[in-house]
Design an enzyme around this catalytic site. Structure first.
Site, PDB file in Angstrom:
ATOM      1  N   ASP A 130       0.830  -1.214   0.000  1.00 59.92           N
ATOM      2  CA  ASP A 130       0.000   0.000   0.000  1.00 59.92           C
ATOM      3  C   ASP A 130       0.863   1.262   0.000  1.00 59.92           C
ATOM      4  OD1 ASP A 130       0.930  -0.437   2.604  1.00 59.92           O
ATOM      5  OD2 ASP A 130      -1.011  -0.180   3.579  1.00 59.92           O
ATOM      6  N   ASP A 170       6.970   3.793   3.572  1.00 55.37           N
ATOM      7  CA  ASP A 170       7.259   4.913   4.463  1.00 55.37           C
ATOM      8  C   ASP A 170       8.772   4.884   4.742  1.00 55.37           C
ATOM      9  OD1 ASP A 170       7.037   6.902   6.383  1.00 55.37           O
ATOM     10  OD2 ASP A 170       5.961   5.705   7.830  1.00 55.37           O
TER      11      ASP A 170
END
Ligand code: 5GP
Length: 179
Positions: free
Chosen positions: A102, A105
């Protein structure tokens, strides 16, 4: 326009139409790269379920899917620990793998998972992420295909949650106080 999830307000960041256009483009791009090689899409749950559904529907040749649950997040920040809660029980030796994530980071989650995967000698590994936060990346991983690069802010929607809420939103929303 804003929505409230638990105690926080979120404002629109990426609209549904733009996501549809981009994910369809990404599925076609993967087809151009992997065509009839019967790739195995490994979907990182929970956040990537919606992205994966759009991506594989734009992949116009046979492919397979497998699912793993990895997580290093709690609330709105990374815990620093990667937990694998589901073992991948598909044999991946000699397979063409597409990892479906998804959001990248710090890169910690994928860095750890890639090591496990590469030990099993796949024929190739293509890393695709719906979102990427380039400013936040710490671990040395190379994303081959990215949907959107975003600023280092907390987002929810399109599969991504804030403490389990927001996954069903068709667009991406960003935390209001940080926008
Ligand atoms: P990393 O290991 O790259 O630091 O973090 C990746 C994971 O953290 C993602 O798979 C996702 O689950 C979670 N994450 C990172 N940033 C965000 C964010 O802005 N919103 C949400 N909902 N999850 C995030």
């Amino acid at each position: 326009m804003r929505i409230r999830l638990h105690d926080l307000n979120f404002v629109p960041m990426i609209p549904e139409e733009e996501i549809k256009r981009r994910t369809s483009e990404m599925g076609k791009e993967l087809f151009n790269r992997l065509g009839d090689k019967n790739p195995l899409f490994i979907v990182i749950l929970n956040g990537a379920f919606m992205f994966a559904a759009d991506l594989v529907r734009a992949y116009s040749a046979p492919c397979e899917m497998a699912f793993v649950t990895l997580s290093s997040y709690s609330g709105t920040s990374s815990t620093g620990m990667v937990t694998t809660t589901l073992e991948l029980n598909t044999n991946i030796a000699g397979r063409h793998i597409v990892i479906v994530e998804d959001i990248v980071d710090t890169g910690r989650t994928l860095h750890a998972f890639l090591q496990t995967l590469n030990n099993q000698q796949p024929a190739s590994v293509t890393l695709t992420a719906f979102l990427r936060k380039p400013e936040a990346q710490v671990f040395p991983i190379q994303v081959d295909l990215t949907g959107f690069d975003i600023e280092n802010k907390f987002v929810a929607g399109y599969g991504l949650d804030y403490d389990q809420l927001g996954r069903n939103l068709p667009g991406v929303w960003v935390l209001e106080s940080q926008s």
